[in-house]
Design an enzyme around this catalytic site. Structure first.
Site, short mmCIF file in Angstrom:
data_model
loop_
_atom_site.label_atom_id
_atom_site.label_comp_id
_atom_site.label_asym_id
_atom_site.label_seq_id
_atom_site.Cartn_x
_atom_site.Cartn_y
_atom_site.Cartn_z
NE ARG A 26 -16.09 -4.96 5.02
CZ ARG A 26 -14.98 -4.43 4.52
NH1 ARG A 26 -14.37 -5.01 3.51
NH2 ARG A 26 -14.49 -3.32 5.02
NE ARG A 55 -12.68 -4.75 8.06
CZ ARG A 55 -12.01 -4.58 6.93
NH1 ARG A 55 -12.01 -5.52 6.00
NH2 ARG A 55 -11.35 -3.46 6.70
NE ARG A 105 -3.76 -1.82 2.49
CZ ARG A 105 -4.99 -1.84 2.93
NH1 ARG A 105 -5.62 -0.72 3.15
NH2 ARG A 105 -5.59 -2.97 3.15
P1 AP5 Z 1 -8.10 -4.13 4.98
O1 AP5 Z 1 -8.75 -5.16 5.78
O2 AP5 Z 1 -7.20 -4.53 3.88
O3 AP5 Z 1 -9.20 -3.15 4.47
P2 AP5 Z 1 -9.31 -2.28 3.10
O4 AP5 Z 1 -8.17 -2.16 2.20
O5 AP5 Z 1 -9.79 -1.01 3.63
O6 AP5 Z 1 -10.22 -3.09 2.22
P3 AP5 Z 1 -11.52 -3.79 2.66
O7 AP5 Z 1 -11.19 -5.12 3.28
O8 AP5 Z 1 -12.32 -2.82 3.44
O9 AP5 Z 1 -12.25 -3.99 1.26
P4 AP5 Z 1 -12.14 -5.10 0.15
O10 AP5 Z 1 -11.55 -4.48 -1.07
O11 AP5 Z 1 -11.49 -6.34 0.66
O12 AP5 Z 1 -13.68 -5.33 -0.12
P5 AP5 Z 1 -14.64 -6.55 0.23
O13 AP5 Z 1 -14.40 -7.70 -0.69
O14 AP5 Z 1 -14.62 -6.81 1.69
O15 AP5 Z 1 -7.27 -3.16 5.95
C1 AP5 Z 1 -7.84 -2.68 7.16
C2 AP5 Z 1 -6.84 -1.76 7.84
O16 AP5 Z 1 -5.65 -2.50 8.18
C3 AP5 Z 1 -6.35 -0.57 7.02
O17 AP5 Z 1 -7.21 0.52 7.11
C4 AP5 Z 1 -4.99 -0.30 7.67
O18 AP5 Z 1 -5.14 0.37 8.90
C5 AP5 Z 1 -4.48 -1.70 7.97
N1 AP5 Z 1 -3.71 -2.29 6.86
C6 AP5 Z 1 -4.03 -3.40 6.14
N2 AP5 Z 1 -3.09 -3.67 5.22
C7 AP5 Z 1 -2.15 -2.68 5.35
C8 AP5 Z 1 -0.95 -2.39 4.65
N3 AP5 Z 1 -0.51 -3.16 3.62
N4 AP5 Z 1 -0.24 -1.30 5.04
C9 AP5 Z 1 -0.65 -0.52 6.07
N5 AP5 Z 1 -1.79 -0.75 6.76
C10 AP5 Z 1 -2.53 -1.82 6.40
O19 AP5 Z 1 -16.05 -5.91 -0.20
C11 AP5 Z 1 -16.61 -4.83 0.54
C12 AP5 Z 1 -18.12 -4.97 0.58
O20 AP5 Z 1 -18.66 -4.78 -0.72
C13 AP5 Z 1 -18.60 -6.38 1.02
O21 AP5 Z 1 -19.74 -6.22 1.80
C14 AP5 Z 1 -18.91 -7.11 -0.30
O22 AP5 Z 1 -19.93 -8.08 -0.15
C15 AP5 Z 1 -19.37 -5.94 -1.17
N6 AP5 Z 1 -19.02 -6.13 -2.58
C16 AP5 Z 1 -17.88 -6.68 -3.10
N7 AP5 Z 1 -17.89 -6.63 -4.46
C17 AP5 Z 1 -19.07 -6.02 -4.80
C18 AP5 Z 1 -19.67 -5.67 -6.07
N8 AP5 Z 1 -19.07 -5.93 -7.24
N9 AP5 Z 1 -20.88 -5.06 -6.03
C19 AP5 Z 1 -21.50 -4.79 -4.84
N10 AP5 Z 1 -20.98 -5.09 -3.61
C20 AP5 Z 1 -19.78 -5.69 -3.60
MG MG Z 2 -10.65 -6.90 2.50
#
Ligand code: AP5
Ligand code: MG
Length: 235
Positions: free
Chosen positions: A148, A182, A114
């Site tokens: 979510r 979450r 990231r």
């Molecule tokens: P992390 O857990 O990685 O969260 P994020 O990047 O914010 O991504 P999300 O998990 O929120 O989203 P996603 O893309 O996985 O979407 P999802 O499939 O769940 O990180 C959390 C925290 O940890 C960060 O804020 C940071 O503090 C820290 N961190 C983690 N990695 C780090 C790093 N490398 N460096 C520094 N800090 C780090 O889908 C979301 C929702 O949308 C679900 O409900 C799903 O059902 C729905 N959905 C999915 N696809 C669709 C679609 N096509 N249409 C409609 N709804 C959909």
């Molecule tokens: Mg995720």
């Protein structure tokens, strides 16, 4: 009986070949995109086809928070504020994870790297064959994040409206009723997370584009269509 989760208060709108700790054929994939883009959702759907395990730094950090480790205590402050956890913490986690047996043929990174220092560290750890960028406009993100829920047993990802479980309160994959929200899924934190993405993570797109391994996928479509397109890129 299904576990009830709290109601949400959401109203805001080329391969870089370097030394590998394992076999020489180790080649990894990166799933890239803003919070809520669908990285976790897609990782679970393409794991079988790629044969690569999902390595989500977010999931690893949440496990560390739950276990109360020093890493978890340190990371929680940043996660709760929607900020990125410091690079040294993340890079140490990844270096450990990549040594595990299931990672010897590469992994599918979800939410890593990231930052530029993380991408630099990754280049010295494993070759990357594809960076799949799931692109979703900011205005869609809050609704996705705030609806979510995930399975506490198998980490399957669901959404109140867009992707609910077939039976209310029961995980489709493992039948668990341990469905959870979450801690960082609220409107305030989402805006901070989006800010961190635009400032610190999105500049990585140019870095990977210059290596010819960056693939943009329209993530503002049906989940199945996105999976199909990702698998076409990886074919
Ligand atoms: P992390 O857990 O990685 O969260 P994020 O990047 O914010 O991504 P999300 O998990 O929120 O989203 P996603 O893309 O996985 O979407 P999802 O499939 O769940 O990180 C959390 C925290 O940890 C960060 O804020 C940071 O503090 C820290 N961190 C983690 N990695 C780090 C790093 N490398 N460096 C520094 N800090 C780090 O889908 C979301 C929702 O949308 C679900 O409900 C799903 O059902 C729905 N959905 C999915 N696809 C669709 C679609 N096509 N249409 C409609 N709804 C959909
Ligand atoms: Mg995720």
């Amino acid at each position: 009986m299904a576990t009830l989760w709290p109601p949400m208060a959401c109203s805001a709108k080329p391969t870089v070949k370097k030394e590998s700790p394992h076999a020489t054929n180790m080649e990894s994939i990166v799933l890239f995109g803003p919070p809520g883009a669908g990285k976790g959702t897609q990782a679970q759907r393409i794991m079988d086809s790629t044969g690569l395990p999902q390595v989500s730094t977010g999931d690893m950090l949440r496990a560390a928070v739950l276990a109360g480790t020093n890493t978890g205590v340190e990371a929680k402050k940043y996660m709760d504020a929607g900020k990125l956890v410091p690079d040294d913490v993340i890079i140490a986690l990844i270096k450990d994870r990549i040594q595990e047996d299931d990672a010897k043929n590469g992994v599918m990174f979800d939410g890593f790297p990231r930052t530029i220092p993380q991408a630099d560290a990754l280049a010295s750890i494993t070759a990357v064959s594809h960076v799949i960028a799931i692109e979703v406009p900011d205005e869609r993100i809050v609704d996705r994040i705030c609806g979510r829920y995930t399975c506490g047993e198998c980490s399957s990802v669901y959404h109140d409206t867009f992707n609910p479980t077939s039976t209310l309160g029961v995980c489709n994959s493992c039948d668990s009723t341990d469905l959870k929200r979450r801690a960082d899924d609220n409107a305030d934190t989402v805006l901070s997370r989006l800010g961190a993405y635009h400032e610190q993570t999105s500049p990585l797109a140019k870095w990977y584009e210059s290596k010819g391994i960056f693939h943009r996928i329209d993530g503002d479509r049906a989940i199945d269509d996105i999976t199909t397109d990702i698998l076409l890129v990886l074919r």
